[in-house]
Each structure stands twice: as C-alpha cells, then as structure tokens.
Design a protein around this motif. Structure first.
Motif, PDB file in Angstrom:
ATOM      1  N   VAL A  98       0.856  -1.187   0.000  1.00 42.70           N
ATOM      2  CA  VAL A  98       0.000   0.000   0.000  1.00 42.70           C
ATOM      3  C   VAL A  98       0.891   1.235   0.000  1.00 42.70           C
ATOM      4  O   VAL A  98       1.880   1.296   0.744  1.00 42.70           O
ATOM      5  N   LYS A 113     -10.210  -0.466   3.374  1.00 41.69           N
ATOM      6  CA  LYS A 113     -11.073  -0.474   2.191  1.00 41.69           C
ATOM      7  C   LYS A 113     -10.327  -1.061   0.989  1.00 41.69           C
ATOM      8  O   LYS A 113     -10.881  -1.864   0.220  1.00 41.69           O
ATOM      9  N   LEU A 114      -9.078  -0.653   0.811  1.00 41.68           N
ATOM     10  CA  LEU A 114      -8.290  -1.143  -0.308  1.00 41.68           C
ATOM     11  C   LEU A 114      -7.959  -2.624  -0.143  1.00 41.68           C
ATOM     12  O   LEU A 114      -8.032  -3.401  -1.093  1.00 41.68           O
ATOM     13  N   THR A 118      -8.240  -6.075  -2.541  1.00 45.65           N
ATOM     14  CA  THR A 118      -7.112  -6.930  -2.932  1.00 45.65           C
ATOM     15  C   THR A 118      -7.330  -8.363  -2.455  1.00 45.65           C
ATOM     16  O   THR A 118      -6.917  -9.314  -3.134  1.00 45.65           O
ATOM     17  N   VAL A 125      -5.576  -1.497  -6.757  1.00 41.92           N
ATOM     18  CA  VAL A 125      -6.753  -0.808  -6.221  1.00 41.92           C
ATOM     19  C   VAL A 125      -6.374   0.646  -5.988  1.00 41.92           C
ATOM     20  O   VAL A 125      -5.467   0.945  -5.202  1.00 41.92           O
ATOM     21  N   GLY A 127      -7.373   4.631  -4.922  1.00 37.43           N
ATOM     22  CA  GLY A 127      -8.300   5.452  -4.165  1.00 37.43           C
ATOM     23  C   GLY A 127      -8.793   6.628  -5.002  1.00 37.43           C
ATOM     24  O   GLY A 127      -8.046   7.198  -5.789  1.00 37.43           O
ATOM     25  N   ARG A 165      -3.078   3.833  -2.610  1.00 35.03           N
ATOM     26  CA  ARG A 165      -3.296   2.761  -3.567  1.00 35.03           C
ATOM     27  C   ARG A 165      -2.721   1.461  -3.015  1.00 35.03           C
ATOM     28  O   ARG A 165      -1.819   1.481  -2.164  1.00 35.03           O
ATOM     29  N   ALA A 166      -3.242   0.346  -3.504  1.00 31.03           N
ATOM     30  CA  ALA A 166      -2.761  -0.972  -3.088  1.00 31.03           C
ATOM     31  C   ALA A 166      -2.389  -1.770  -4.325  1.00 31.03           C
ATOM     32  O   ALA A 166      -3.096  -1.731  -5.339  1.00 31.03           O
ATOM     33  N   GLU A 198     -11.207   0.552  -8.295  1.00 27.89           N
ATOM     34  CA  GLU A 198     -11.121   1.830  -7.593  1.00 27.89           C
ATOM     35  C   GLU A 198     -12.134   1.837  -6.464  1.00 27.89           C
ATOM     36  O   GLU A 198     -13.159   1.140  -6.517  1.00 27.89           O
TER      37      GLU A 198
END
Length: 679
Positions: A98, A113-114, A118, A125, A127, A165-166, A198
């Motif tokens: 992340v 959330k991310l 995943t 993923v 944001g 982001r992940a 997303e």
C-alpha cells in the motif's frame, strides 16, 4: 472507516517523506494503529527523500521504539515522490503493498477499504478522493491534468493524484524490474494490471507543513506521465508539421494562381511567396523530426525508458535503517541498478497476462550476488544446489578440515574451486582486511549452511537482501551446535531443517521456512542427518527465488519454547551401565559412526558400543553391567532393571565385532536355563 478483517498475507505500507516533521508524530501511530487491527503480519516502510528538516531524526526515533514493524529507507538526496516509492518497493516484503502520502490528507484509516478489494483478487486498487480538501487552483489543475492524461495515454483512472493505492506482490515485482528515470507509478501499475479496481476514500486538509508540489512540479509530473506512457506528443508534432507544410504549399499555390492566372500584382513584391516557401520548408522539417521522433518513441516503448532511477545507476543511493523482514541489517545499502532488469514493458505485461510460471533468471552480471558460508554435508549439498540452479555465487567461505576430526562429508572447498568460485578459508571477519574482502564481494544476499562461526553484525548488515542460515532442527528448539545429535540423544521423534534470518545471536532470527523429518526409535544420528540434509535442499529450492527477490516470508520465533545446546566432544560419549537402558540406547545412536562413539570401562579397558537395541526386556534382578548371552545375543543389564542388547561393539585396540562375537571373545557362556531369556 472500514471494519478490519483478517486478510491474506503480509501487508507493507510504503510512505515517501520529504520535510514532514510536523506530520510524522501523528502519522506513524495512526498507520501502525490501523495495521495492528488487520489480523495479519505487517510492516511500515518510510522513505526519507532527502529531507532537510528533522524528519529523518524523528523517523529514526520511531524505528528504535518498534524495530519489528518499522523501517526507514534513507535516500542520499531528494529524488522525488515516485522514485522514493520505488525505493520502498525494492525492500517491501509484503504480499500486498500500500502506498500513502505523509501529509495525512488521505487518512490511514481508509487502508482496510483497499485491502478488502485486494483480498478479493484485484491486483491494483486505486483510491478516489470523494470530497477534495484542496484549493480551487489545485482541484482545477488536477482535473485538467486527469483529462489531458487520459486523452493522451489512454490509461483510464478517475484520480491520478491520489497516492492511497494498493498493489499485489506480482505487480510490484514487475514494477521493480523496470529502470526508468521518470515514471508515474499508478499508470505504470495500470499497464501491468489484469484486474484493477477503484474505491472512494476520504480526503482531509493538510494538518501541517505545505504541499511539495508546486505548479512547476505538477507540470513536470504531467510531462513525465505523457512522455513515459505515450508517443502521442510526437505524433501531434508530426501532424502539426504536415499541416504546416500543406498550409504553406496551399498558400504558394494560391499566390501562383493569383499572379499568373488572375494576373494581379503581388502586394509586397514576393514577400508572401517567401512566406509560403518558409512554411513549406518548416513544415517538412517538423514532419521529418516528428517521423524520426516516432521511430525513437517506438524504441523507447520497447526498452521501457531512459536512464535508471534511484535504485538503479552506477552506485548505491541510500540505506535501510531497521531490520529487513528478509534479514538485511540496519544501515544496509539499497540494491544497485546493475542488478535490476531493464523493463521491456510490453513483453513483461504480456508475460504477466499469460501468467507464465517459473523463476525469472538473469545473466550472471545482473543476477543477485550470493556469498556462501558453508561447511560439512549440508554446506556441500546446498552449494551444489545453488550451482545447479545457475545462481550467481561470487565467493565461498569455508573451513580447513581439522586434522583431529573424521571427515565423513565431501569438501565444500573442492566443490567451489572446481567451479571457479573464489574460496576463503577460516576468514576472521573481525580482521579489517578480511572484512574488506567480504565488502568488496558486494553481496546482495548471504547464505550460510552449517558454517561453524558466527558472523559479526557488520557482515550481516552488508547484503541488502538479507543474511540467512540453514539450521538442522525445528527452531526454536535445539539452537546451537550438533542439533541432530542432541535431538537423537533426547529421544525426539521429529526434527528437521529451518531456514532463518541471521542475527548476531545464534539461531535466534525470524523463521523463513521449515521442513520436518521423522526420527525412528533405532535411527542413528547419521541416518537422521541424511534426512536433514535433504530437507535443507528442499527448503532452499522452495525459497531461493523469494530470497533473491527480497521478499522471503518470515515469522518470529517463540522464545519461550527455545532450547539451546553447546558443542559436543568425544568425552561426552562416556557412560556407565547404571543409567537407564533407553538413555544409553539414545546415547549410542546419537554418537555412533561417523562420530567418536559411546564408551564405558570393562575390565580395565575401554569398550566402545556402536549399536544397541532397546526392547524393554526386564533384567530379572541382574546387576547393572552384568552381561549375559541369550540365544546367541549379548545383553547387558542397566540401572533401571532392563536388558539392553549390544549389536555392535569394540574393545580399545581391537576390531569392531557383533554382540555375539564380542561375547565369544570375552568367553561369556549362555545361561543353563532359558528362564533368563528376554521376553
């Protein structure tokens, strides 16, 4: 905030830091607090991008408080946000990585959330900020950048500017193979992604400090994005050249028609004719440059970029503070560019989409440099495996065979020399010259297999990918010397091999992998050692790719279960028959051939006992040490009132014999009654 749930695999959070001393005291506790609730292993990697304030000092303080989960990558100068993230990627060990900005505008509490996506199989993923808390100028500029970038690159993302982001491990590995002087990580990841997603995330105002993205930096980032992922600017330039040339040609035709067909005088005595010719020439030149640029652009796309970024280049560019999850020591240098693969983005993406298996190998010059410390049978077997795999072993450290030892195993020295690998015998790394030689070998990883000396902390800190050892037990049990002998001596029914991170304390580092092997009630240490040797090779084969990629898994040892044993000497084989039968039996099989053996005194001479069998037979009142021949087998009474059968033995200075032969040699006679027979 999302409710955290137990997820899949380790999580690495990478945060670039540049002059963020006002945010760090709140940032790190908040991130660690979120990660601690995830129910999975985690690490927080903070990359100091050449900060000029107290950011680095604050980061070092936090590392001291939580060295297990926190690491700092210190860059030698300010490279920029995206190169700093790339530096974090090169040392991240997580299955999911992340990224997050240090300004706390993207709350760390949104990380679950991310991860929820995943865990569902999405490999990238991104944001998307719901309500941006930026100035009108920043929001307008970002909107314009997003629209232009989508139009030029064809890479569709809703929010290019959100760094929350992940990424999956596979995507990060593909990114790590790239060398680019200027890149935009979200777009690069998007080209590798098979299943992007997303998710809306919250956005807050900056709590301290000021944005590091000036108008100039935003324009430069957008330029890098456009030129790094598209040749549309070149194509537009070519198109503009053609339009200019065609316009000049049309204007020239118009002037010719005006003068020679319509018979009108030129208003400026040929000036407009020169303009027309100039437009044609300039247009042709621009079109020609555009065509040349198009060809260069296609070459650029094939090789994936220009000069290497930090993490690349000719020299080392930073260091890691805090222990590497895969074993690298504090202060270790980051990998050099010559050891990274140049990114052929199209080919890499095609391979990723086909999901081709197997390790990605490089040439000897680009493969990670391995320095091996090895001795004995396990050392020889593991070095053989590395050579057969084509690993880039650049040096071998081993021991000269001691003249007072039985050398029942093949020579590590001879194996290395036969393959042209430099060999160092009994090197004392506390000596500056010996340590300088190790440092000159520039190891990316150190692998130790039954090497008999502890490596100093300075040596363990050299390899950026870590230092690892194979130990002959299931750690944390049986740390120390002769683990197989001790396990057999104590009557264990299972042992094995453990690959673990090396630390200055023997056999105490995090466990990477283990392979168990059984121990039968009559197995000798040599028989068990052969199984452990095979188990060590199995582990090495299973984990070598992860070790060389810097993402070997790890789990801490349970110190409460640890047992430690010292080295054994020939004198430790002494026993007398007053001890229990099982204890003597275990001692015999623990130190029998090829070891010095178990021994006792018999009629003023030394009796070596090489093989026994413990059947649990009652001795019927026989005194400890009393020998009897029953059914042509030799039995000795032990201290717990049981017989122990002697299968192989040897008087000092005599030949080794079977139990029956020894009995005849000692002129022992069988009892007259069968009532004394073991049952």
């Amino acid at each position: 905030m999302s409710t955290p749930t137990a997820g899949k695999g380790m999580v690495s959070v990478v945060i670039p830091v540049y002059n963020e001393e006002g945010n760090i005291p709140a940032l790190i506790p908040r991130v660690l607090g979120v990660l601690a609730t995830l129910g999975r292993p985690y690490e927080l990697i903070l990359v100091d991008d050449g900060s000029r304030d107290r950011s680095l000092a604050l980061l070092e303080e936090f590392v001291q408080r939580d060295p297990e989960h926190l690491r700092v990558v210190e860059l030698s100068r300010n490279f920029g946000q995206h190169p700093a993230i790339l530096a974090g990627f090169t040392v991240a060990a997580g299955d999911t990585i992340v990224t997050l900005d240090a300004d706390l505008q993207n709350p760390p509490e949104e990380i679950p959330k991310l991860l929820a996506l995943t865990d569902q199989g999405y490999d990238v993923v991104g944001g998307v900020r719901e309500v941006r808390r930026d100035t009108l100028f920043r929001r307008t500029a970002s909107w314009l950048v997003n629209r232009v970038t989508v139009a030029i690159t064809g890479i569709r993302m809703s929010d290019y500017g959100c760094m929350l982001r992940a990424y999956s491990r596979e995507v990060v590995d593909l990114i790590n193979r790239c060398e680019e002087s200027s890149t935009f990580i979200p777009a690069l990841a998007q080209t590798f992604s098979r299943r992007p997603a997303e998710v809306s995330v919250a956005h807050a105002e900056r709590s301290a400090g000021e944005s590091k993205y000036s108008l100039y930096r935003l324009l430069r980032l957008n330029f890098d994005l456009m030129t790094g992922f598209s040749v549309v600017p070149l194509q537009l330039f070519t198109l503009f050249g053609f339009i200019t040339a065609m316009g000049g040609l049309a204007f020239g035709v118009y002037l010719l028609v005006r003068r020679y067909v319509l018979l009108r005088e030129s208003e400026a005595e040929g000036v407009f004719t020169l303009f027309a010719l100039a437009f044609v020439v300039m247009g042709v030149l621009m079109a020609g440059l555009g065509i040349v640029g198009e060809y260069i652009g296609r070459i650029y796309q094939e090789v994936g970029g220009g000069a290497p970024a930090p993490g690349g280049g000719g020299g080392r560019w930073g260091k890691i503070l805090g222990p590497h999850p895969s074993g690298g020591g504090g202060g270790a240098a980051l990998p050099r560019a010559s050891r990274l693969r140049r990114c052929r983005r199209r080919a890499v993406a095609r391979r990723a989409r086909r999901r081709e298996g197997g390790p990605v190998s490089g040439s000897a010059s680009t493969a990670p440099r391995i320095v091996v410390f090895a001795y004995a049978d396990v050392g020889h077997a593991c070095l053989t495996h590395l050579i057969e795999r084509g690993a880039n072993v650049v040096a071998v450290y081993t021991h000269a065979d001691a003249p007072n030892e039985t050398h029942w195993f093949p020579s590590v020295r001879e194996l290395a020399e036969a393959h042209g690998i430099p060999v160092h015998l009994d090197a004392d790394l506390a000596d500056p010259a010996a340590f300088a030689a190790l440092r000159a070998a520039a190891p990316d990883v150190i692998l130790s297999f039954y090497y008999r000396a502890l490596l100093p902390a300075a040596a363990l800190a050299l390899p950026p990918l870590g230092a690892f050892n194979v130990h002959g037990s299931l750690l944390p049990r049986y740390r120390g010397r002769a683990p197989v002998n001790w396990a057999v001596l104590h009557g264990e029914t299972e042992t094995g091999a453990t690959l673990h991170v090396m630390t200055p304390r023997a056999d105490a580092g995090d466990i990477v992998d283990q392979e168990p092997v059984p121990i039968g009630p009559d197995d000798t240490a040599a028989e068990v050692q052969a199984r452990v040797r095979a188990a060590a090779v199995v582990i090495l084969e299973r984990q070598l790719d992860a070790l060389l990629a810097g993402r070997a898994p790890r789990r801490p040892q349970d110190a409460s279960r640890a047992t430690t044993f010292g080295r054994r000497t020939p004198a430790d084989g002494a026993f007398d028959w007053t001890r229990p039968a099982t204890e003597i039996h275990n001692l015999v099989r623990a130190v029998t051939h090829p070891y010095p053996g178990a021994f006792t005194r018999l009629a003023g001479r030394t009796l070596y006992v090489w093989r026994t069998r413990d059947g649990g037979w009652p001795a019927n009142g026989a005194r400890p040490g009393e020998m009897r021949v029953i059914d042509d087998r030799l039995y000795v009474a032990c201290g717990d009132g049981r017989w122990l059968e002697v299968l192989r033995a040897q008087l000092d200075g005599d030949a080794e014999r079977s139990g029956a032969e020894l009995a005849r040699h000692l002129t022992l006679t069988p009892p007259s009654s069968s009532s004394s027979s073991p049952s």
